[in-house]
Enzyme design. Sequence first.
Site, PDB file in Angstrom:
ATOM      1  N   MET A  12      -6.523   8.874  -8.181  1.00 21.33           N
ATOM      2  CA  MET A  12      -7.715   8.137  -7.755  1.00 21.33           C
ATOM      3  C   MET A  12      -7.358   6.816  -7.096  1.00 21.33           C
ATOM      4  O   MET A  12      -7.949   6.421  -6.090  1.00 21.33           O
ATOM      5  CB  MET A  12      -8.617   7.886  -8.965  1.00 21.33           C
ATOM      6  N   LEU A  65      -6.086   2.563 -13.952  1.00 25.60           N
ATOM      7  CA  LEU A  65      -4.962   3.023 -14.747  1.00 25.60           C
ATOM      8  C   LEU A  65      -5.373   4.180 -15.657  1.00 25.60           C
ATOM      9  O   LEU A  65      -6.550   4.522 -15.768  1.00 25.60           O
ATOM     10  CB  LEU A  65      -4.401   1.856 -15.562  1.00 25.60           C
ATOM     11  N   THR A  93     -11.144   4.284 -16.962  1.00 23.38           N
ATOM     12  CA  THR A  93     -12.065   4.742 -18.000  1.00 23.38           C
ATOM     13  C   THR A  93     -11.449   4.388 -19.342  1.00 23.38           C
ATOM     14  O   THR A  93     -10.549   5.074 -19.827  1.00 23.38           O
ATOM     15  CB  THR A  93     -12.320   6.252 -17.891  1.00 23.38           C
ATOM     16  N   LYS A 163     -19.991   5.081 -18.190  1.00 25.77           N
ATOM     17  CA  LYS A 163     -18.983   6.046 -17.725  1.00 25.77           C
ATOM     18  C   LYS A 163     -18.621   7.031 -18.837  1.00 25.77           C
ATOM     19  O   LYS A 163     -18.440   8.229 -18.578  1.00 25.77           O
ATOM     20  CB  LYS A 163     -17.736   5.314 -17.243  1.00 25.77           C
ATOM     21  N   ASN A 167     -19.033  11.004 -18.355  1.00 27.92           N
ATOM     22  CA  ASN A 167     -17.888  11.892 -18.502  1.00 27.92           C
ATOM     23  C   ASN A 167     -18.050  12.861 -19.666  1.00 27.92           C
ATOM     24  O   ASN A 167     -17.601  14.013 -19.600  1.00 27.92           O
ATOM     25  CB  ASN A 167     -16.598  11.085 -18.672  1.00 27.92           C
ATOM     26  N   LYS A 224      -8.414  12.032 -23.482  1.00 29.50           N
ATOM     27  CA  LYS A 224      -8.577  10.597 -23.675  1.00 29.50           C
ATOM     28  C   LYS A 224     -10.050  10.192 -23.651  1.00 29.50           C
ATOM     29  O   LYS A 224     -10.515   9.441 -24.517  1.00 29.50           O
ATOM     30  CB  LYS A 224      -7.791   9.846 -22.597  1.00 29.50           C
TER      31      LYS A 224
END
Length: 271
Positions: A12, A65, A93, A163, A167, A224
Site C-alpha cells: 500500500m 506500516l 491499521t 477502520k 475491516n 492482526k
Amino acid sequence: MKKIAFLGLGHMGAPMARQLLTAGHPLTVWNRTAEKAEPLVDAGAVLATGPAEAVRDADVVITMLAGPDAVRAVADAVVPELRAGMYWVEMSTVGPDVVRELGARLPDGVTLVDAPVMGSTDKAASGELGILAGGDADGIAQVLACFGPVTRTGPLGSGAALKLVVNTAVIGGVALVAEAMKLADALGLDEETARGALAKGPLGGAVGRAFATDVHFGSDLAVKDVALATASAQLPAMEAVLAHYEAAAADPDVVHEDIARAVAHIRRRTT
C-alpha cells in the site's frame, strides 16, 4: 508544497507515496527493505537511511506500516526529531489505543492525525482510497486528498476505530463466503452456480472480494486486524473468523498472500 516523509513502502505504501510525487510534493522515503524504494527514487524521491533522517526536515510525516509493533519501533526513532508545527499522519491499521499512545508521546506543537484507508492496492495506485481522518486534519487536507476522498470521523483515534469496524465487516464477510462455498462443495453444487447465486445476494460485495485477483491484503494482516477487533469487544463470530485466518496464516504458502487465498484454505480446512 509541504515537504513529506513517507515511512513504509509495502504493497500500500509504495503506490500511496507515488501519489504524493505526482502531486509535486518534495518527498523523502524510508523502508526497512531499502530496495523497495528504488522505483520511487527513480521518480524523484530522496531515500533516507533511517526513520530519524527521513523526518528531520519534513513538514509532514506519514507512516504506513504493518502493525502496532512496527509503528512503535518507528516512533522510538522519530519522536526525538519532531518539532512544533509538524504533522504526523498515522495511516496504518493499528486501532485507537495505539493512536492515543502515540499522541501521548509527541512533543508540544506536533499534531497527530489518524487516517487509515479503505481500499486495497488497486485504489492506492489510482488515488481512489477512502481516507478515514480522526483528529485535527485541517492543515493537511490537501495532502490527504492526494490519496482519495476524505471522511472526517471525529476526534483523534476515531479514524483508527472506524477502520477496525470496516475491516472486521470485510474480513468476516470473506470468511462467511468461504464457509458458504464450503457448504456448496459438501452438497455437490457447481462452483460457478453457487458463486453466482451468492453474488446476487446481500453478500455480493464480499463475494467479489473473496475471489479478487488484482488486489493484495495478506492473511497475516487479517489476523492482526481481527485480533485488534476481538481485543476491543466481545465478538464471538469474529473469534471463529480469527481461527480461520490464523490457520491460513500458519501455512507458509498462504501467510503473506491475499485473503482470497485464505478462502481456498478455509474451504479445505477440516479442524
